[in-house]
Scaffold this motif. Structure first.
Motif, PDB file in Angstrom:
ATOM      1  N   ILE A  92       5.496 -97.270  41.423  1.00  0.00           N
ATOM      2  CA  ILE A  92       4.518 -96.188  41.299  1.00  0.00           C
ATOM      3  C   ILE A  92       4.722 -95.156  42.399  1.00  0.00           C
ATOM      4  O   ILE A  92       4.638 -93.942  42.155  1.00  0.00           O
ATOM      5  CB  ILE A  92       3.081 -96.756  41.336  1.00  0.00           C
ATOM      6  N   SER A  93       5.024 -95.616  43.612  1.00  0.00           N
ATOM      7  CA  SER A  93       5.225 -94.672  44.715  1.00  0.00           C
ATOM      8  C   SER A  93       6.437 -93.781  44.466  1.00  0.00           C
ATOM      9  O   SER A  93       6.406 -92.578  44.759  1.00  0.00           O
ATOM     10  CB  SER A  93       5.385 -95.428  46.037  1.00  0.00           C
TER      11      SER A  93
ATOM     12  N   LEU B 296       5.472 -91.246  41.715  1.00  0.00           N
ATOM     13  CA  LEU B 296       4.604 -90.197  42.240  1.00  0.00           C
ATOM     14  C   LEU B 296       5.384 -89.220  43.121  1.00  0.00           C
ATOM     15  O   LEU B 296       5.124 -88.016  43.100  1.00  0.00           O
ATOM     16  CB  LEU B 296       3.443 -90.814  43.035  1.00  0.00           C
TER      17      LEU B 296
ATOM     18  N   ARG C 279       5.653 -85.346  42.316  1.00  0.00           N
ATOM     19  CA  ARG C 279       5.146 -84.413  43.337  1.00  0.00           C
ATOM     20  C   ARG C 279       6.157 -83.317  43.646  1.00  0.00           C
ATOM     21  O   ARG C 279       5.787 -82.185  43.961  1.00  0.00           O
ATOM     22  CB  ARG C 279       4.821 -85.197  44.611  1.00  0.00           C
TER      23      ARG C 279
ATOM     24  N   PRO D 121      -3.176 -85.126  44.621  1.00  0.00           N
ATOM     25  CA  PRO D 121      -2.754 -86.517  44.444  1.00  0.00           C
ATOM     26  C   PRO D 121      -3.432 -87.201  43.264  1.00  0.00           C
ATOM     27  O   PRO D 121      -2.792 -87.962  42.526  1.00  0.00           O
ATOM     28  CB  PRO D 121      -3.141 -87.165  45.772  1.00  0.00           C
ATOM     29  N   SER D 122      -4.725 -86.937  43.071  1.00  0.00           N
ATOM     30  CA  SER D 122      -5.429 -87.572  41.949  1.00  0.00           C
ATOM     31  C   SER D 122      -4.931 -87.038  40.607  1.00  0.00           C
ATOM     32  O   SER D 122      -4.813 -87.792  39.629  1.00  0.00           O
ATOM     33  CB  SER D 122      -6.941 -87.348  42.077  1.00  0.00           C
TER      34      SER D 122
ATOM     35  N   LYS E  44      -1.652 -88.682  39.807  1.00  0.00           N
ATOM     36  CA  LYS E  44      -1.845 -90.051  39.309  1.00  0.00           C
ATOM     37  C   LYS E  44      -2.203 -90.026  37.826  1.00  0.00           C
ATOM     38  O   LYS E  44      -1.776 -90.895  37.065  1.00  0.00           O
ATOM     39  CB  LYS E  44      -2.937 -90.754  40.117  1.00  0.00           C
ATOM     40  N   TRP E  45      -2.968 -89.008  37.435  1.00  0.00           N
ATOM     41  CA  TRP E  45      -3.300 -88.890  36.005  1.00  0.00           C
ATOM     42  C   TRP E  45      -2.040 -88.580  35.202  1.00  0.00           C
ATOM     43  O   TRP E  45      -1.817 -89.181  34.143  1.00  0.00           O
ATOM     44  CB  TRP E  45      -4.353 -87.793  35.799  1.00  0.00           C
TER      45      TRP E  45
ATOM     46  N   ASN F  81       0.969 -89.358  36.010  1.00  0.00           N
ATOM     47  CA  ASN F  81       1.777 -90.572  36.039  1.00  0.00           C
ATOM     48  C   ASN F  81       1.341 -91.566  34.966  1.00  0.00           C
ATOM     49  O   ASN F  81       2.168 -92.302  34.410  1.00  0.00           O
ATOM     50  CB  ASN F  81       1.689 -91.220  37.423  1.00  0.00           C
ATOM     51  N   SER F  82       0.060 -91.574  34.658  1.00  0.00           N
ATOM     52  CA  SER F  82      -0.451 -92.509  33.646  1.00  0.00           C
ATOM     53  C   SER F  82       0.034 -92.157  32.237  1.00  0.00           C
ATOM     54  O   SER F  82      -0.055 -92.986  31.323  1.00  0.00           O
ATOM     55  CB  SER F  82      -1.981 -92.525  33.671  1.00  0.00           C
TER      56      SER F  82
END
Length: 251
Positions: free
Chosen positions: A21-22, A25, A29, A39-40, A43-44, A46-47
């Motif tokens: 995941i890192s 991201l 990014r 960042p949030s 994450k969305w 990434n989902s």
């Protein structure tokens, strides 16, 4: 060209399970059209994606197929190819982690314009057009940046076509080596070692030339002290000399 028993390249093998995941991201990014996201928000995004691994030589997508996905390289290297009217595959580009390819139908790309093949083992993030549409609708600034990037890519593709027709084989290869040095070059003493597997067939495919012609040009460049090479690798010794050769032909 001078052969060498052991390749000096340092190419690691990546599997999909290594796309943490890192790492995902970090790749997202640094994408130029997602850099404004928090960042949030990342994450969305990434989902919405899935990761797939490909071994060297595997095809990721084919030119002419329905273009319903965008592919983002998380690790490894990918080659973009196009089949010419003469029946010869033209190697358009070699892509690094963080670069993307594919199609987005909302921009008129109903099919993939290029075939993509794993140049090394790689981990690729895959996002469907439906999910891309969600992202662009939610973040208008991302949509604007995405369109700007696609416009630049179209211009660069047109310039590449012009170059193939305007330059001699020798000067096309000089220009290609400069591009590869800037993209993959790692300083090793007085030279730039291109950290990507490169064979005569690859150079020929990028230059739209025969393998024999490309081999002769590479041999001349080596004798002139512009490059050093062996089986599957190339080191640029005089980048400015190669650049001057390509520019002189253009003028």
């Amino acid at each position: 060209m001078v052969s060498r028993k052991h390749s000096p390249l340092e190419i690691k093998v990546t599997e999909a399970h290594q796309c943490s995941i890192s790492l995902r991201l970090e790749i997202l990014r640094n994408l130029p059209f997602l850099q404004s996201l928090s960042p949030s928000d990342l994450k969305w995004v990434n989902s919405l994606i899935v990761e797939k691994d490909f071994h060297t030589g595997d095809f990721i997508c084919y030119s002419g197929d329905v273009g319903d996905k965008l592919f983002i390289i998380a690790d490894g290297k990918v080659r973009l190819m196009q089949h010419s009217l003469t029946g010869r595959d033209i190697l358009l580009d070699l892509l690094n982690p963080g670069e993307f390819f594919g199609a987005f139908s909302s921009l008129g790309n109903e099919t993939y314009s290029e075939s993509a093949q794993a140049h090394t083992s790689c981990c690729v993030l895959v996002i469907t057009n439906a999910e891309i549409h969600k992202i662009l609708m939610r973040f208008p600034d991302v949509a604007i940046r995405f369109i700007e990037i696609m416009a630049v890519r179209l211009r660069q593709a047109n310039e590449r076509v012009h170059q193939l027709g305007a330059l001699s084989v020798e000067d096309r290869i000089a220009s290609i080596l400069v591009m590869l040095a800037d993209k993959f070059g790692e300083q090793k003493g007085p030279e730039l070692l291109l950290q990507v597997p490169l064979f005569r067939e690859d150079i020929a495919a990028m230059a739209g030339a025969t393998v024999e012609s490309a081999s002769r040009v590479m041999s001349r460049f080596q004798k002139a002290g512009l490059i050093r090479s062996g089986r599957g690798w190339v080191a640029v010794r005089d980048r400015e000399g190669l650049k001057a050769k390509a520019q002189n032909e253009l003028h």
